[in-house]
Motif scaffolding. Structure first.
Motif, PDB file in Angstrom:
ATOM      1  N   ARG A  61       1.708  29.537  51.493  1.00 31.07           N
ATOM      2  CA  ARG A  61       0.723  30.538  51.161  1.00 31.07           C
ATOM      3  C   ARG A  61      -0.277  29.855  50.129  1.00 31.07           C
ATOM      4  O   ARG A  61      -1.308  29.949  50.189  1.00 31.07           O
ATOM      5  N   HIS A  88     -11.478  37.020  47.299  1.00 30.24           N
ATOM      6  CA  HIS A  88     -12.511  37.782  48.288  1.00 30.24           C
ATOM      7  C   HIS A  88     -13.644  36.655  48.243  1.00 30.24           C
ATOM      8  O   HIS A  88     -14.019  36.054  47.429  1.00 30.24           O
ATOM      9  N   GLU A 105      -8.537  33.302  51.642  1.00 26.09           N
ATOM     10  CA  GLU A 105      -9.201  34.507  52.074  1.00 26.09           C
ATOM     11  C   GLU A 105      -8.520  35.318  53.043  1.00 26.09           C
ATOM     12  O   GLU A 105      -8.088  36.354  52.949  1.00 26.09           O
ATOM     13  N   ALA A 106      -8.196  34.704  54.028  1.00 22.20           N
ATOM     14  CA  ALA A 106      -7.168  35.315  55.029  1.00 22.20           C
ATOM     15  C   ALA A 106      -5.977  35.814  54.746  1.00 22.20           C
ATOM     16  O   ALA A 106      -5.307  36.694  55.208  1.00 22.20           O
ATOM     17  N   ASP A 107      -5.174  35.194  53.712  1.00 19.48           N
ATOM     18  CA  ASP A 107      -3.978  35.561  53.218  1.00 19.48           C
ATOM     19  C   ASP A 107      -4.106  36.683  52.156  1.00 19.48           C
ATOM     20  O   ASP A 107      -3.089  36.767  51.445  1.00 19.48           O
ATOM     21  N   GLY A 108      -5.488  36.831  51.673  1.00 16.76           N
ATOM     22  CA  GLY A 108      -5.767  37.920  50.858  1.00 16.76           C
ATOM     23  C   GLY A 108      -5.661  37.597  49.331  1.00 16.76           C
ATOM     24  O   GLY A 108      -5.570  38.161  48.330  1.00 16.76           O
ATOM     25  N   PHE A 109      -5.549  36.304  49.006  1.00 20.73           N
ATOM     26  CA  PHE A 109      -5.592  35.883  47.712  1.00 20.73           C
ATOM     27  C   PHE A 109      -6.946  35.772  46.965  1.00 20.73           C
ATOM     28  O   PHE A 109      -7.187  35.922  45.693  1.00 20.73           O
ATOM     29  N   THR A 134      -8.395  38.172  44.081  1.00 14.13           N
ATOM     30  CA  THR A 134      -8.117  39.617  44.379  1.00 14.13           C
ATOM     31  C   THR A 134      -6.812  39.869  43.349  1.00 14.13           C
ATOM     32  O   THR A 134      -6.052  38.975  42.666  1.00 14.13           O
ATOM     33  N   HIS A 166      -4.027  40.494  44.497  1.00 18.69           N
ATOM     34  CA  HIS A 166      -2.829  39.895  45.184  1.00 18.69           C
ATOM     35  C   HIS A 166      -2.926  38.497  44.686  1.00 18.69           C
ATOM     36  O   HIS A 166      -1.735  37.779  44.371  1.00 18.69           O
TER      37      HIS A 166
END
Length: 114
Positions: free
Chosen positions: A21, A70, A64-68, A86, A88
């Motif tokens: 990740r 925005h 972005e896809a892993d939510g780290f 984010t 996260h």
């Protein structure tokens, strides 16, 4: 720990999963730069001069896809896109800080200036 699958990929341990990740050459430096401020693509590119446009785009999309991070796109001409970390992503910063500190200590032991 038993092996497990996530998004079709086989993992053998949680460290491998985490490094998938945020590991690699560029993800941690990108997150580190976004920890304190919002940045545009060109600012990130200027701050990390050795990364190619293709690689920066790929790494930003994966983060972005892993939510780290925005990604916010403004409907203006020319297009304006901003990246921010984010909650996260902020959870990864203490780990990155520890790895960074360890790397600096190893560099000092090896006589490498920074």
């Amino acid at each position: 720990m038993p092996e497990f699958r996530y998004n079709g990929k086989l993992y053998y341990n949680p460290v491998e999963f985490a490094m998938d990740r945020i590991g690699g050459t560029w993800k941690m430096p990108i997150l580190w730069r976004l920890k304190d401020r919002v940045m545009r693509y060109s600012e990130i590119k200027r701050d990390i001069p050795h990364i190619s446009d293709k690689m920066l785009t790929t790494q930003l999309r994966e983060l972005e896809a892993d939510g780290f991070i925005h990604r916010k796109v403004y409907p203006v001409v020319p297009p304006k896109t901003e990246y921010s970390i984010t909650d996260h992503g902020k959870k990864a910063i203490p780990i990155i800080d520890t790895i960074r500190s360890y790397g600096l200590a190893l560099m000092e032991e090896a006589g490498i200036g920074h």
